[in-house]
Scaffold this active site. Structure first.
Site, PDB file in Angstrom:
ATOM      1  N   GLN A 117     -48.747  -3.524  29.323  1.00 17.42           N
ATOM      2  CA  GLN A 117     -49.840  -4.420  29.698  1.00 17.42           C
ATOM      3  C   GLN A 117     -51.176  -3.890  29.200  1.00 17.42           C
ATOM      4  O   GLN A 117     -51.302  -2.733  28.807  1.00 17.42           O
ATOM      5  CB  GLN A 117     -49.874  -4.564  31.233  1.00 17.42           C
ATOM      6  CG  GLN A 117     -49.844  -3.235  31.979  1.00 17.42           C
ATOM      7  CD  GLN A 117     -49.056  -3.275  33.273  1.00 17.42           C
ATOM      8  OE1 GLN A 117     -48.774  -4.331  33.800  1.00 17.42           O
ATOM      9  NE2 GLN A 117     -48.708  -2.114  33.798  1.00 17.42           N
ATOM     10  N   ASP A 172     -51.604   2.926  41.344  1.00 18.49           N
ATOM     11  CA  ASP A 172     -52.962   3.423  41.612  1.00 18.49           C
ATOM     12  C   ASP A 172     -52.978   4.461  42.735  1.00 18.49           C
ATOM     13  O   ASP A 172     -53.947   5.211  42.872  1.00 18.49           O
ATOM     14  CB  ASP A 172     -53.909   2.248  41.954  1.00 18.49           C
ATOM     15  CG  ASP A 172     -53.328   1.344  43.027  1.00 18.49           C
ATOM     16  OD1 ASP A 172     -53.299   1.762  44.193  1.00 18.49           O
ATOM     17  OD2 ASP A 172     -52.881   0.239  42.689  1.00 18.49           O
ATOM     18  N   ASP A 178     -45.345  -3.012  46.122  1.00 16.87           N
ATOM     19  CA  ASP A 178     -46.780  -3.156  45.802  1.00 16.87           C
ATOM     20  C   ASP A 178     -46.859  -3.484  44.312  1.00 16.87           C
ATOM     21  O   ASP A 178     -47.218  -2.640  43.494  1.00 16.87           O
ATOM     22  CB  ASP A 178     -47.474  -1.830  46.132  1.00 16.87           C
ATOM     23  CG  ASP A 178     -48.971  -1.876  45.853  1.00 16.87           C
ATOM     24  OD1 ASP A 178     -49.500  -2.965  45.559  1.00 16.87           O
ATOM     25  OD2 ASP A 178     -49.603  -0.805  45.911  1.00 16.87           O
ATOM     26  N   THR A 227     -47.405  -6.115  40.736  1.00 15.70           N
ATOM     27  CA  THR A 227     -48.256  -7.119  40.112  1.00 15.70           C
ATOM     28  C   THR A 227     -47.701  -8.506  40.451  1.00 15.70           C
ATOM     29  O   THR A 227     -46.661  -8.637  41.096  1.00 15.70           O
ATOM     30  CB  THR A 227     -48.257  -6.909  38.586  1.00 15.70           C
ATOM     31  OG1 THR A 227     -46.941  -6.519  38.187  1.00 15.70           O
ATOM     32  CG2 THR A 227     -49.201  -5.818  38.166  1.00 15.70           C
TER      33      THR A 227
END
Ligand code: SAM
Length: 278
Positions: free
Chosen positions: A31, A87, A156, A158
């Site tokens: 990505q 993250d 968690d 996208t």
């Protein structure tokens, strides 16, 4: 001169925020990844032009995705698996629970982890905790093949495009059910209850088809589209809507009252869940 980042949230709707600096951007094998310094949200992590997390409002999403299931789990809650979440923000919240002995994070894109470590240290520092382990792999394959039992799985991810599509499938939830202990729970971010009015009931039905208890809750995250953001919980034994464990200290969004209130669904959502698309 002003520089603006614009996210196409849904067809016909955009969110723009003023950017003071582009701190990083690259094309990873999976990505386009960028870190932007913005006026309103502080540092922002985007993937393929979609905001993933921001310094200023991350606490709402990460506290909601982690502490609801964790505070409703009445049994032994030691081993937690996070799928996505590169993250580190969800991992940080999970590790605030002292009883957790292992938190495994399976992220498909090692560049997300590396860039978060460099530019979002407050979130990613959790990965240095001795209880943390980062595995670079496809979460779909990991859950399909894993032999260990987890007490909680947090998805968690996208949005359901690209490598994340399968993370919203019935097969994936069946694998999550298999990978959980007898009293395990699985919680997933499941998109906007307003803009994804057909998708959210479809995802909910897939979770409900694999777990005896399925519940949906909502929270408003300023940088995400569409007001109410949904989270879906599948549980083998415990009612996710009832907080029983005290939360860790120093939280900014989660509280037992917020927990209970998050499960109060407006009639348009209740009706949508009752009539998933066939
Ligand atoms: N809070 C965010 C949101 O809802 O917008 C999600 C943040 S986190 C950065 C999402 C991560 O999921 C991304 O880093 C992405 O690379 C990862 N991801 C997507 N598909 C995946 C898969 N199949 N296995 C593991 N990680 C995946």
């Amino acid at each position: 001169m002003s520089v603006w980042f614009t996210e196409d949230q849904v067809p016909g709707l955009r969110l723009s925020c003023r950017v003071s600096r582009v701190l990083h951007q690259e094309k990873t094998p999976f990505q386009h990844l960028a870190i932007l310094e913005t006026e309103v949200f502080g540092r922002v992590l985007t993937l393929d032009g979609i905001i993933q997390t921001t310094e200023h409002d991350e606490f709402i999403y990460h506290e909601l995705i982690a502490h609801v299931a964790m505070c409703a789990h009445r049994g032994t809650l030691r081993r937690v698996l996070i799928i996505g979440g590169g993250d580190g923000g969800t991992m940080r919240q999970v590790l605030r629970h002292r009883q957790v002995t292992a938190c495994h994070l399976v992220e498909i894109d090692e560049r997300v982890v590396a860039v978060a470590r460099e530019f979002l240290p407050a979130l990613s520092a959790a990965m240095d905790d001795p209880r943390a382990k980062v595995i670079i792999a496809d979460g779909i394959e990991y859950v399909r093949d894993v032999q260990e039992a987890y007490d909680l799985i947090i998805v968690d991810s996208t949005d359901p495009i690209g490598p994340a599509v399968g993370l919203f499938s019935a097969d994936f939830y069946a694998g999550a059910h298999r990978a959980l202990a007898v009293d395990g729970m699985c919680v997933a971010q499941t998109e906007s209850a307003f803009h994804n009015a057909r998708l959210v009931p479809a995802i909910f039905a897939r979770m409900a088809g694999n777990f005896p208890i399925a519940r949906l809750y909502l929270g408003a995250i300023p940088s995400y589209p569409g007001g109410p953001w949904s989270f879906t919980v599948g549980s083998k034994l415990y009612d996710p809507a009832e907080p029983v464990r005290p939360p860790p200290g120093d939280l900014r969004y989660y509280s037992p009252d917020v927990h209970r209130a998050a499960f109060a669904l407006p009639p348009y959502v209740v009706q949508a869940l009752a009539h998933p698309p066939s």
